[in-house]
Scaffold this motif. Structure first.
Motif, PDB file in Angstrom:
ATOM      1  N   ILE A  20       0.839  -1.196   0.000  1.00 13.08           N
ATOM      2  CA  ILE A  20       0.000   0.000   0.000  1.00 13.08           C
ATOM      3  C   ILE A  20       0.876   1.250   0.000  1.00 13.08           C
ATOM      4  O   ILE A  20       0.620   2.217  -0.733  1.00 13.08           O
ATOM      5  N   GLN A  21       1.935   1.229   0.795  1.00 13.81           N
ATOM      6  CA  GLN A  21       2.848   2.368   0.855  1.00 13.81           C
ATOM      7  C   GLN A  21       3.534   2.592  -0.491  1.00 13.81           C
ATOM      8  O   GLN A  21       3.659   3.723  -0.966  1.00 13.81           O
ATOM      9  N   LEU A  22       3.959   1.512  -1.114  1.00 12.73           N
ATOM     10  CA  LEU A  22       4.643   1.612  -2.399  1.00 12.73           C
ATOM     11  C   LEU A  22       3.714   2.135  -3.483  1.00 12.73           C
ATOM     12  O   LEU A  22       4.106   2.999  -4.283  1.00 12.73           O
ATOM     13  N   GLU A  23       2.484   1.628  -3.538  1.00 14.50           N
ATOM     14  CA  GLU A  23       1.538   2.111  -4.547  1.00 14.50           C
ATOM     15  C   GLU A  23       1.260   3.600  -4.346  1.00 14.50           C
ATOM     16  O   GLU A  23       1.173   4.359  -5.314  1.00 14.50           O
ATOM     17  N   HIS A  24       1.114   4.017  -3.092  1.00 15.81           N
ATOM     18  CA  HIS A  24       0.853   5.435  -2.842  1.00 15.81           C
ATOM     19  C   HIS A  24       2.044   6.307  -3.214  1.00 15.81           C
ATOM     20  O   HIS A  24       1.864   7.455  -3.647  1.00 15.81           O
ATOM     21  N   ALA A  25       3.266   5.804  -3.052  1.00 18.09           N
ATOM     22  CA  ALA A  25       4.462   6.626  -3.265  1.00 18.09           C
ATOM     23  C   ALA A  25       4.556   7.184  -4.675  1.00 18.09           C
ATOM     24  O   ALA A  25       5.280   8.157  -4.918  1.00 18.09           O
ATOM     25  N   THR A  26       3.817   6.605  -5.608  1.00 16.89           N
ATOM     26  CA  THR A  26       3.825   7.116  -6.980  1.00 16.89           C
ATOM     27  C   THR A  26       2.874   8.303  -7.166  1.00 16.89           C
ATOM     28  O   THR A  26       3.020   9.064  -8.118  1.00 16.89           O
ATOM     29  N   ILE A  27       1.908   8.453  -6.284  1.00 15.39           N
ATOM     30  CA  ILE A  27       0.866   9.457  -6.499  1.00 15.39           C
ATOM     31  C   ILE A  27       1.397  10.888  -6.405  1.00 15.39           C
ATOM     32  O   ILE A  27       1.123  11.706  -7.302  1.00 15.39           O
ATOM     33  N   PRO A  28       2.163  11.276  -5.364  1.00 15.99           N
ATOM     34  CA  PRO A  28       2.677  12.654  -5.341  1.00 15.99           C
ATOM     35  C   PRO A  28       3.519  13.036  -6.566  1.00 15.99           C
ATOM     36  O   PRO A  28       3.303  14.114  -7.136  1.00 15.99           O
ATOM     37  N   PRO A  29       4.459  12.182  -7.022  1.00 22.79           N
ATOM     38  CA  PRO A  29       5.199  12.557  -8.238  1.00 22.79           C
ATOM     39  C   PRO A  29       4.325  12.667  -9.475  1.00 22.79           C
ATOM     40  O   PRO A  29       4.499  13.585 -10.291  1.00 22.79           O
ATOM     41  N   TYR A  30       3.365  11.740  -9.636  1.00 20.53           N
ATOM     42  CA  TYR A  30       2.501  11.792 -10.808  1.00 20.53           C
ATOM     43  C   TYR A  30       1.603  13.033 -10.762  1.00 20.53           C
ATOM     44  O   TYR A  30       1.416  13.717 -11.778  1.00 20.53           O
ATOM     45  N   LEU A  31       1.036  13.325  -9.598  1.00 20.56           N
ATOM     46  CA  LEU A  31       0.177  14.504  -9.471  1.00 20.56           C
ATOM     47  C   LEU A  31       0.943  15.788  -9.787  1.00 20.56           C
ATOM     48  O   LEU A  31       0.449  16.665 -10.505  1.00 20.56           O
ATOM     49  N   LEU A  53      -2.944   7.684 -12.701  1.00 19.60           N
ATOM     50  CA  LEU A  53      -3.297   8.040 -11.330  1.00 19.60           C
ATOM     51  C   LEU A  53      -4.568   7.334 -10.871  1.00 19.60           C
ATOM     52  O   LEU A  53      -4.638   6.829  -9.740  1.00 19.60           O
ATOM     53  N   VAL A  54      -5.567   7.287 -11.725  1.00 22.60           N
ATOM     54  CA  VAL A  54      -6.812   6.598 -11.371  1.00 22.60           C
ATOM     55  C   VAL A  54      -6.527   5.122 -11.100  1.00 22.60           C
ATOM     56  O   VAL A  54      -7.054   4.527 -10.144  1.00 22.60           O
ATOM     57  N   GLU A  55      -5.675   4.516 -11.904  1.00 20.67           N
ATOM     58  CA  GLU A  55      -5.375   3.100 -11.710  1.00 20.67           C
ATOM     59  C   GLU A  55      -4.491   2.873 -10.485  1.00 20.67           C
ATOM     60  O   GLU A  55      -4.570   1.818  -9.847  1.00 20.67           O
ATOM     61  N   GLU A  56      -3.644   3.854 -10.129  1.00 19.26           N
ATOM     62  CA  GLU A  56      -2.875   3.711  -8.883  1.00 19.26           C
ATOM     63  C   GLU A  56      -3.820   3.693  -7.678  1.00 19.26           C
ATOM     64  O   GLU A  56      -3.577   2.976  -6.701  1.00 19.26           O
ATOM     65  N   MET A  57      -4.885   4.478  -7.740  1.00 21.39           N
ATOM     66  CA  MET A  57      -5.886   4.421  -6.675  1.00 21.39           C
ATOM     67  C   MET A  57      -6.564   3.051  -6.649  1.00 21.39           C
ATOM     68  O   MET A  57      -6.872   2.523  -5.576  1.00 21.39           O
ATOM     69  N   LEU A  58      -6.787   2.488  -7.818  1.00 23.12           N
ATOM     70  CA  LEU A  58      -7.339   1.132  -7.872  1.00 23.12           C
ATOM     71  C   LEU A  58      -6.377   0.144  -7.230  1.00 23.12           C
ATOM     72  O   LEU A  58      -6.791  -0.733  -6.465  1.00 23.12           O
ATOM     73  N   HIS A  59      -5.078   0.294  -7.505  1.00 23.43           N
ATOM     74  CA  HIS A  59      -4.088  -0.614  -6.925  1.00 23.43           C
ATOM     75  C   HIS A  59      -4.048  -0.477  -5.405  1.00 23.43           C
ATOM     76  O   HIS A  59      -3.930  -1.487  -4.685  1.00 23.43           O
ATOM     77  N   LEU A  60      -4.127   0.753  -4.914  1.00 18.80           N
ATOM     78  CA  LEU A  60      -4.223   0.969  -3.469  1.00 18.80           C
ATOM     79  C   LEU A  60      -5.404   0.190  -2.893  1.00 18.80           C
ATOM     80  O   LEU A  60      -5.295  -0.461  -1.850  1.00 18.80           O
ATOM     81  N   THR A  61      -6.532   0.285  -3.567  1.00 18.75           N
ATOM     82  CA  THR A  61      -7.756  -0.357  -3.098  1.00 18.75           C
ATOM     83  C   THR A  61      -7.636  -1.870  -3.126  1.00 18.75           C
ATOM     84  O   THR A  61      -8.059  -2.563  -2.183  1.00 18.75           O
ATOM     85  N   LEU A  62      -7.042  -2.400  -4.180  1.00 15.62           N
ATOM     86  CA  LEU A  62      -6.858  -3.848  -4.270  1.00 15.62           C
ATOM     87  C   LEU A  62      -5.926  -4.352  -3.165  1.00 15.62           C
ATOM     88  O   LEU A  62      -6.208  -5.376  -2.517  1.00 15.62           O
ATOM     89  N   ALA A  63      -4.816  -3.646  -2.942  1.00 19.25           N
ATOM     90  CA  ALA A  63      -3.894  -4.056  -1.880  1.00 19.25           C
ATOM     91  C   ALA A  63      -4.567  -3.966  -0.517  1.00 19.25           C
ATOM     92  O   ALA A  63      -4.347  -4.821   0.356  1.00 19.25           O
TER      93      ALA A  63
END
Length: 378
Positions: A20-31, A53-63
């Motif tokens: 979950i931490q790793l998936e989130h770590a991509t969001i600030p740079p992408y945003l 970004l939308v799919e990273e949120m999906l990955h967060l949710t799946l994890a």
């Protein structure tokens, strides 16, 4: 020699929290890269980063669904969850830093490194180490718990895909052990599982997890959307993986079904890296004068980002109805981000501000954020 990373439920919890931490770590740079682009320019890049970004949120949710299924609730607000940028993420051949930075050729190369497919063979340099790992002599500089296996100090995962393979192997091992004694590791409440009724992503569906098969489907979807599955550019639903989405921007040309990696044959387009605000890379609150508008805007952005993480945590802890709003809130952060990105830093010519994502500096305000979240829920 046992080459499993995960031999206990505690280690499984640790690795899933790391996911979950790793998936989130991509969001600030992408945003940040997304909002650094001039309005109404680079439409292909904007569409690409937004879709990822939308799919990273999906990955967060799946994890989070997988973690909840095995009896541990996620917490995205705990101290240290958001890394101190620039931070290191795994790369099998060289180390690379992930930065808060403007959209540029260098930033795009970093995005490709984050999402890159694994190219190692089973007989490669990892053969004397635990599955999915390679030797690493400088692991101390990695900040995210996802980087290093729970047991190890001198090796790390070659790719994010192999990181998830190790988690799945642990799930299968632990569930087989549990079944042999007449029990199961899937003890989490089904009410904590986020379903498609509460989340929409054009690039995939949420998978509710309650056994090994559904856990495998959830983790395979994350892998497939990120690096591509087995080297494929498109998945079975015709969706292109993150790595090849970014590669299209690098090459200025779209992939078509049937193309080979590195050889797109679709429509060409141009990417103009000049149409980007000159923001400061990896800014800190200390870069902004204390009484300046930029300092106040950066503080407010951090508070709002913490509120966004608090809402997501609530969604993963039973209040699923807030998740759709939380995804929208991620993009509503644009107003606060652009107040920074479109304005120069006082006394620094031709350098604009940017969000700092220094949430440890507003951790004392978490109580107020939680009050705001509860008010939003009521």
């Amino acid at each position: 020699m046992n080459d499993r990373i995960i031999d206990s439920i505690e280690q499984l919890h640790y690795m899933l929290e790391a996911a979950i931490q790793l998936e989130h770590a991509t969001i600030p740079p992408y945003l940040t890269a997304l909002y650094s682009i001039y309005p109404n320019t680079n439409l292909e890049a904007v569409a690409t980063i937004r879709a990822v970004l939308v799919e990273e949120m999906l990955h967060l949710t799946l994890a989070a669904n997988v973690l909840n299924s095995v009896g541990k609730k996620p917490d995205l607000t705990k101290r240290g969850f958001v890394p101190n940028f620039p931070t290191f993420l795994p790369d099998g051949e060289t180390d690379f830093k992930v930065s808060i930075a403007p959209f540029s050729p260098e930033t795009l190369e970093t995005f490709l490194n984050i999402e890159r497919p694994s190219k190692m063979s089973d007989t490669g340099p990892r053969s004397n180490f635990c599955k999915g790992c390679i030797p690493c002599s400088n692991v101390d500089k990695f900040e995210l718990s996802a980087i290093t296996p729970h047991q190890g100090h001198n090796y790390r995962f070659y790719s994010i895909g192999e990181f998830y393979d190790a988690i799945l192997e642990g799930i299968e091992f632990l569930e087989a052990e549990a079944k042999a004694s007449g029990s199961t590791i899937f003890v989490g409440s089904s009410h904590l599982q986020v379903s498609n009724a509460y989340y929409y992503s054009g690039g995939g569906e949420v998978i509710e997890v309650n056994d090994v098969d559904t856990a495998r489907k959830a983790l395979e979807l994350i892998k497939e959307q990120g690096e591509g599955h087995g080297g494929s550019i498109f998945n079975s639903e015709g969706e292109i993986s993150h790595y090849y989405r970014f590669e299209q921007l690098k090459m200025g040309q779209y992939y078509q079904v049937g193309d080979q990696p590195g050889q797109p044959t679709g429509e060409r387009f141009s990417v103009n890296f000049e149409k980007v605000y000159p923001i400061k890379s990896n800014p800190k609150l200390s870069d902004y004068p204390l009484e300046s508008e930029l300092y106040r805007a950066a503080r407010l952005f951090n508070q709002n980002y913490l509120k966004f993480l608090a809402l997501v945590t609530e969604a993963f802890n039973g209040n699923q109805n807030v998740l759709l709003g939380a995804v929208c809130d991620m993009f509503r952060l644009k107003e606060g981000a652009t107040q920074l990105i479109r304005n120069p830093i006082p006394n620094q010519s031709h350098i604009n501000g940017a969000p700092t994502f220094e949430l440890y500096n507003v951790s004392q305000e978490l109580s107020q954020v939680q009050i705001d979240v509860q008010e939003a829920l009521s």
